[in-house]
Design a protein around this motif. Structure first.
Motif, short mmCIF file in Angstrom:
data_model
loop_
_atom_site.label_atom_id
_atom_site.label_comp_id
_atom_site.label_asym_id
_atom_site.label_seq_id
_atom_site.Cartn_x
_atom_site.Cartn_y
_atom_site.Cartn_z
N GLU A 1 -9.22 9.87 10.21
CA GLU A 1 -8.58 10.38 9.00
C GLU A 1 -7.51 9.45 8.47
N LEU A 2 -7.45 9.40 7.19
CA LEU A 2 -6.43 8.60 6.52
C LEU A 2 -5.11 9.35 6.69
N PRO A 3 -4.13 8.73 7.37
CA PRO A 3 -2.88 9.45 7.58
C PRO A 3 -2.11 9.59 6.28
N PHE A 4 -1.28 10.64 6.20
CA PHE A 4 -0.44 10.78 5.02
C PHE A 4 0.72 9.80 5.13
N LEU A 5 0.83 8.93 4.17
CA LEU A 5 1.95 7.97 4.15
C LEU A 5 2.81 8.25 2.92
N GLU A 6 4.06 8.56 3.19
CA GLU A 6 4.97 8.80 2.08
C GLU A 6 5.03 7.54 1.20
N ASP A 7 5.23 6.40 1.90
CA ASP A 7 5.30 5.12 1.20
C ASP A 7 4.01 4.36 1.43
N PHE A 8 3.18 4.34 0.43
CA PHE A 8 1.85 3.75 0.61
C PHE A 8 1.72 2.43 -0.15
N ARG A 9 2.86 1.87 -0.57
CA ARG A 9 2.81 0.63 -1.34
C ARG A 9 2.26 -0.54 -0.53
N PRO A 10 1.41 -1.33 -1.11
CA PRO A 10 0.94 -2.52 -0.41
C PRO A 10 2.06 -3.55 -0.34
N ASP A 11 1.98 -4.45 0.63
CA ASP A 11 2.98 -5.51 0.68
C ASP A 11 2.29 -6.87 0.77
N ASP A 12 3.11 -7.92 0.81
CA ASP A 12 2.57 -9.28 0.77
C ASP A 12 2.03 -9.77 2.11
N SER A 13 2.18 -8.95 3.14
CA SER A 13 1.84 -9.42 4.48
C SER A 13 0.36 -9.71 4.64
N GLY A 14 -0.46 -9.17 3.74
CA GLY A 14 -1.89 -9.31 3.92
C GLY A 14 -2.43 -8.25 4.85
N THR A 15 -1.58 -7.30 5.23
CA THR A 15 -1.98 -6.21 6.10
C THR A 15 -1.84 -4.91 5.32
N SER A 16 -2.74 -3.98 5.61
CA SER A 16 -2.68 -2.70 4.91
C SER A 16 -1.41 -1.93 5.26
N PRO A 17 -0.92 -1.09 4.35
CA PRO A 17 0.26 -0.25 4.64
C PRO A 17 0.03 0.64 5.86
N LEU A 18 -1.22 0.86 6.23
CA LEU A 18 -1.51 1.71 7.38
C LEU A 18 -0.89 1.16 8.66
N ALA A 19 -0.68 -0.16 8.71
CA ALA A 19 -0.09 -0.78 9.89
C ALA A 19 1.35 -0.30 10.11
N ARG A 20 1.94 0.24 9.08
CA ARG A 20 3.34 0.67 9.19
C ARG A 20 3.46 2.06 9.84
N ASP A 21 2.34 2.77 9.95
CA ASP A 21 2.37 4.09 10.59
C ASP A 21 2.03 3.91 12.07
N GLU A 22 3.06 3.77 12.88
CA GLU A 22 2.84 3.38 14.28
C GLU A 22 2.10 4.44 15.08
N SER A 23 2.34 5.72 14.76
CA SER A 23 1.68 6.77 15.54
C SER A 23 0.18 6.76 15.27
N TRP A 24 -0.17 6.23 14.14
CA TRP A 24 -1.60 6.12 13.82
C TRP A 24 -2.17 4.80 14.32
N TYR A 25 -1.35 3.77 14.17
CA TYR A 25 -1.80 2.39 14.43
C TYR A 25 -2.12 2.16 15.91
N TYR A 26 -1.23 2.62 16.78
CA TYR A 26 -1.46 2.40 18.20
C TYR A 26 -2.29 3.54 18.76
N VAL A 27 -3.27 3.16 19.56
CA VAL A 27 -4.24 4.16 20.00
C VAL A 27 -4.80 3.73 21.36
#
Length: 752
Positions: A455-481
RNA sequence: GCCCGGAUGGCGAAACCGGUAGACGCAUGGGACUUAAAAUCCCAGGCCCGCAAGGGCAUGCAGGUUCGAGUCCUGCUCCGGGCACCA
């Protein structure tokens, strides 16, 4: 709940007046209550899958172009129904993607709240226009019940080796901060926001669509599998870009071999130098010490240049000599090897044999760097200076040289395609997460199917950034598994997939929306697919339509479906312009359909749109024009009143009889060929003939109502009821016509 | 540059297989009804000359085939779309 209270009901006395809003509300209610538009998906005997391109639910609502497209498709579906087919006409929303996300960013509302709101508005409009939609099977690509299977689809491709990850120079939009597919780059700019696209090197997921280039091309010729609009076929053909030629090997001094692709092996004797793309892996290996510095500098410069200026920028040739020499296998002569960025690594072998006498680009290069130019074809197209092939016509020489190369083991005839693999990675938020996990021990691990959806987690701040990585990487509880295989430390893939993956299979989901344990039911799919008729815009000629074909081929190969081509018939509709100009907000000439529907009624609006011009060519929307179809419906309404009041059957005047049968034939023909404007015109002629003859014979009038029903469905239902019928007009069949009467000469009629 | 479409009255457009060009609709002009307007109904109309009868010119341009061409052939012009340093 009961909407009828808000609607003024017609009183007995004014029931003879045509009130579109009342009539349309009544029949929309009745269709829903009586499940008129819901075919039995498991038992339908004559299934007809009538598909239209599902909309992206924008905040503005359906525009007149959508209305035109959907109405035209709906007319087709209703016509097929009159021919006795069980028509399945579903609708849904293509609601994931950058388009939605950017709008959400702009207005500062989360797409998770914005999209449902837009969808609700779309649903209201789609109902108002009176489409024959089966609302039980509505879908949205953002629904986890849907994208669970989009992810499943990714896994099938991954397991079959059709999905792979590689670091690649990709098109990066600095404004949208994401990678774009080649298809989304128009003249070096982002198709969405218009920003100059840059080159970046990122790890990306790709689908091996290029493996299917040959099949994608061949099937285009097979009318029995795909009866498509010519314009669409041509666009796909150009996009696939087949070139026939040869691959030829040129030995280099150090024992290396440079392979080139050429469409002109007949000019082999004129190849006086070679050029490699700057990224070509052989470049460092063959460069001589004295040239190393210059070559490295050139390569670095090329790498920093964005793909745009490299491809479409100034065409001034640049390049540098490697110091190496290769041997032309035909002449045996030694020729210099250069590096230049006019040769692209992505096409062919990334290396060319340069024939400056017969190729404009090579000549430019040769002239600039003072390289040898040897003509090998004379004015009459005869090979010269070409050893044993001298004197042959070039076309024949081409085949003979390929044969010679093959015999000598120095090359072979090959086919090249322009098509590249499909990059599906998007470093964004609003899409289905790609179901992959990276484990420190196990490496790349696909998410087990039982764990879908990711599931796509709910992200309050979903803005893309210049890192070349999706904003999803910023949601640690989702990212680490935990790794699904070893339970060890792992992290998720953070890219989401391209929207075009969502839409590449939605037609498979529609008939099976109620199943949660399978993407599409085998029985249902066999009964309803491939799609019988698909109508949509030609702006998707190479994007959506090509990807859908590719996905169908893969699913077929993997045994999930029993067809190769998903859309048996495709027709591209035309575009609606306003007062001769394209509609745009800046011009202020955008037609808001709701306003017209409120004023004239959905049936009049539909009829007008279909009357504007040939459906496949579009037309010019002019405000004054809509009164014509409305006047027409008013007159038919009055005629129905007369017919209903008079049950005495008299002889039908000869001119009426002839026109009646001619109209049945002509209207049928127009509907069959999507030339709706001619069908409507034919009905108008019949009306004029009836009025002239002062005839309102119910046999003729009833047929008129049936003929108009695809265009003005609520109107036709109401007329049908007024004529004393208790059943839906859509349970009728298209009336048969008398061939002899239908082809009767008009002149003869006039005489009589 | 290569590859697809397309061009017909003031406007949107019809015209099946080469056989009355302009159906159908919009807008326009005239008339009827109405105190008036709207709505509705009737009539007119490709363009030019003519009071009229009539004549001439007409399907982007120039040729050709044919008894006959909007339609078929050849060569152009313009408009829309796809591809393009693709070897």
């Amino acid at each position: 709940m009961d909407r009828s209270h808000s609607m003024s009901q017609p009183s007995e006395s004014d029931s003879h007046m045509y009130q579109p809003d009342v009539v349309e509300a009544k029949w929309q209610r009745r269709w829903a209550q009586q499940h008129t538009n819901e075919p039995d998906l498991d038992r339908a005997e004559r299934p007809f899958y009538n598909l239209m391109m599902f909309p992206y639910p924008s905040a503005e609502g359906l525009h007149v172009g959508n209305m035109f497209a959907f109405t035209g498709a709906d007319v087709h579906g209703r016509f097929k129904r009159l021919q006795g087919y069980d028509v399945f006409e579903p609708i849904g929303y293509d609601a994931f993607g950058i388009h939605s996300e950017n709008f959400a960013l702009k207005v500062g509302t989360h797409p998770g709240t914005l999209i449902p709101r837009n969808i609700e508005n779309f649903r209201r409009q789609l109902k108002r226009i009176g489409g024959m939609f089966d609302w039980r099977h509505e879908l949205s690509t953002t629904d986890p019940r849907y994208y669970k299977w989009t992810q499943w689809l990714f896994l099938q491709l991954f397991k079959a080796g059709k999905a792979y990850k590689k670091a690649a120079a990709v098109n990066w939009c600095p404004n949208d901060k994401t990678v774009l597919a080649n298809e989304q780059v128009i003249a070096g700019r982002c198709e969405r926001c218009g920003a100059q696209v840059e080159q970046r090197t990122l790890e990306q997921w790709f689908f091996r669509i290029s493996d299917y280039a040959g099949k994608l091309l061949e099937n285009l010729d097979d009318k029995s599998q795909m009866d498509w609009s010519d314009t669409t076929i041509t666009a796909q053909r150009n996009w696939l870009g087949r070139s026939d030629g040869a691959e030829i090997e040129f030995p280099v001094e150090q024992g290396k071999i440079i392979r080139v692709f050429t469409t002109r092996p007949d000019t082999l004797f004129g190849a006086t130098f070679m050029v490699l793309a700057p990224e070509h892996p052989l470049v460092p290996e063959i460069t001589t010490p004295s040239q190393r510095e210059a070559v490295n500098a050139y390569r670095q410069q090329a790498a920093s240049k964005d793909l745009v200026s490299r491809k479409v920028g100034e065409r001034e040739k640049t390049g540098v000599f490697t110091g190496a020499f290769a041997r032309n296998p035909a002449t045996g002569r030694t020729i210099p090897v250069w590096v230049a960025d006019y040769v692209l690594m992505e096409y062919g072998t990334g290396a060319i044999m340069a024939v400056p006498a017969h190729d404009e680009r090579d000549r430019e290069f040769a002239e600039k760097f003072k390289l040898q130019i040897v003509p090998v074809i004379n004015e009459h197209g005869i090979l010269e200076d070409s050893g044993e092939f001298t004197g042959l016509p070039a076309a024949e020489g081409l085949h003979r040289i390929i044969a010679w190369l093959e015999a000598a083991g120095a090359g072979k005839g090959v086919v090249q395609y322009r098509l590249h693999d499909w990059c599906i990675s998007r470093q964004r938020y609003w899409g289905p997460p790609i179901p992959i996990i990276y484990c420190e021990k196990c490496g790349v691990v696909p998410v087990p199917e039982k764990d879908l959806p990711v599931e796509l987690p709910f992200l309050e701040d979903f803005r893309p950034d210049d890192s070349g990585t999706s904003p999803l990487a910023r949601d640690e509880s989702w990212y680490y598994v935990a790794c699904p295989e070893c339970g060890g430390k792992a992290r998720r893939e953070t890219d989401v997939s391209d929207t075009f993956l969502d839409s590449a299979w939605y037609y498979l989901r529609y008939p099976s929306t109620e199943f949660d344990d399978r993407p599409f039911d085998q029985e249902r799919t066999r009964r309803w697919c491939p799609v019988a008729s698909y109508i949509g815009g030609n702006e998707h000629a190479v994007l959506h339509l090509l990807y859908s074909r590719f996905i169908a081929m893969v699913l077929h190969e993997l045994g999930h479906v029993d067809f190769d081509e998903p859309f048996a018939k495709f027709r591209a509709h035309g575009l609606i312009v306003k007062d001769g100009a394209k509609m745009s907000k800046s011009r202020g000439n955008v037609v808001i359909p709701d306003e017209y529907i409120a004023r004239w009624g959905a049936d009049t609006f539909r009829t007008y749109l279909m009357f504007l011009g040939p459906f496949q060519e579009g037309g010019d929307f002019r405000d004054e024009g809509i009164s014509g179809p409305r006047r027409f419906l008013d007159k038919v309404w009055a005629l129905v009143g007369e017919a209903a009041a008079d049950d005495v059957l008299r002889d039908i005047p000869r001119p009426v009889e002839v026109k009646w049968h001619q109209t049945l034939m002509r209207a049928h023909e127009g509907l069959e060929n999507l030339r709706y404007n001619t069908s409507i015109a034919a009905c108008m002629e019949l009306l004029n003939t009836l009025r002239e003859a002062q005839c309102s014979d119910r046999r003729v009038v009833e047929d008129m109502v049936v003929m108009l029903s695809p265009f003005a469905p609520h109107f036709a239902e109401e007329c049908w009821e007024r004529l004393g019928h208790a059943t839906s007009v859509f349970d009728e069949r298209w009336p048969e016509w008398d061939e002899a009467l239908a082809v009767e000469d008009n002149v003869e009629v006039a005489v009589q």
